[in-house]
Scaffold this motif. Structure first.
Motif, PDB file in Angstrom:
ATOM      1  N   ARG A  10     131.931  28.805  66.953  1.00 44.14           N
ATOM      2  CA  ARG A  10     132.736  28.777  68.172  1.00 44.14           C
ATOM      3  C   ARG A  10     134.102  28.186  67.889  1.00 44.14           C
ATOM      4  O   ARG A  10     134.247  27.287  67.065  1.00 44.14           O
ATOM      5  N   SER A  11     135.078  28.708  68.606  1.00 43.58           N
ATOM      6  CA  SER A  11     136.427  28.187  68.423  1.00 43.58           C
ATOM      7  C   SER A  11     136.562  26.837  69.129  1.00 43.58           C
ATOM      8  O   SER A  11     135.736  26.448  69.942  1.00 43.58           O
ATOM      9  N   LYS A  12     137.648  26.170  68.813  1.00 42.77           N
ATOM     10  CA  LYS A  12     137.892  24.870  69.423  1.00 42.77           C
ATOM     11  C   LYS A  12     138.133  25.031  70.917  1.00 42.77           C
ATOM     12  O   LYS A  12     138.448  26.103  71.403  1.00 42.77           O
ATOM     13  N   ALA A  13     138.031  23.931  71.602  1.00 40.04           N
ATOM     14  CA  ALA A  13     138.311  23.952  73.041  1.00 40.04           C
ATOM     15  C   ALA A  13     139.789  24.246  73.262  1.00 40.04           C
ATOM     16  O   ALA A  13     140.644  23.907  72.439  1.00 40.04           O
ATOM     17  N   LYS A  14     140.099  24.895  74.350  1.00 41.08           N
ATOM     18  CA  LYS A  14     141.478  25.233  74.669  1.00 41.08           C
ATOM     19  C   LYS A  14     142.283  23.965  74.907  1.00 41.08           C
ATOM     20  O   LYS A  14     141.863  23.079  75.630  1.00 41.08           O
ATOM     21  N   VAL A  15     143.438  23.926  74.298  1.00 43.60           N
ATOM     22  CA  VAL A  15     144.312  22.768  74.446  1.00 43.60           C
ATOM     23  C   VAL A  15     145.160  22.982  75.697  1.00 43.60           C
ATOM     24  O   VAL A  15     145.737  24.043  75.883  1.00 43.60           O
ATOM     25  N   PRO A  16     145.230  21.992  76.572  1.00 40.59           N
ATOM     26  CA  PRO A  16     146.041  22.170  77.784  1.00 40.59           C
ATOM     27  C   PRO A  16     147.531  22.243  77.442  1.00 40.59           C
ATOM     28  O   PRO A  16     147.967  21.814  76.379  1.00 40.59           O
ATOM     29  N   ASN A  17     148.280  22.814  78.369  1.00 33.37           N
ATOM     30  CA  ASN A  17     149.721  22.940  78.176  1.00 33.37           C
ATOM     31  C   ASN A  17     150.404  21.579  78.251  1.00 33.37           C
ATOM     32  O   ASN A  17     149.913  20.665  78.904  1.00 33.37           O
ATOM     33  N   ARG A  20     150.227  32.318  79.441  1.00 33.97           N
ATOM     34  CA  ARG A  20     149.831  31.242  78.532  1.00 33.97           C
ATOM     35  C   ARG A  20     149.428  29.956  79.260  1.00 33.97           C
ATOM     36  O   ARG A  20     149.082  28.971  78.619  1.00 33.97           O
ATOM     37  N   ARG A  58     147.320  27.292  81.099  1.00 32.97           N
ATOM     38  CA  ARG A  58     145.897  26.910  81.140  1.00 32.97           C
ATOM     39  C   ARG A  58     145.710  25.823  82.144  1.00 32.97           C
ATOM     40  O   ARG A  58     146.482  24.986  82.372  1.00 32.97           O
TER      41      ARG A  58
END
Length: 82
Positions: free
Chosen positions: A18-25, A80, A82
């Motif tokens: 699994r990919s990393k968690a989405k990084v917030p803007n 883009r 989030r």
């Protein structure tokens, strides 16, 4: 009659990691996004109000293109967000 080969053994399916968690803007992202969309809207309104003489005198209807470009960049940033 020739003998048939035994069925091949297949490796068990292992799903990809699994990919990393989405990084917030960053905190500046949303104000810049909204600011660009508002600037584009105001630019277009001013172009129509002053019959393409302003905000930049001398370029005529290209003022509309500048306003739409600002709007498109702002809306592009929403993809883009989030």
């Amino acid at each position: 009659m020739p003998k048939s080969k035994p069925p091949r053994e297949r490796a068990a399916y292992t799903p990809p990691p699994r990919s990393k968690a989405k990084v917030p803007n960053p905190p500046w992202f949303v104000p810049v996004m909204v600011g660009l969309m508002l600037a584009g809207l105001i630019w277009i309104v001013l172009t129509y109000l002053f019959q393409a003489r302003y905000p930049i005198p001398g370029i005529g209807q290209y003022n509309l293109a500048i306003g739409f470009a600002l709007l498109l960049v702002g809306f592009g940033m929403t993809t883009r967000w989030r």
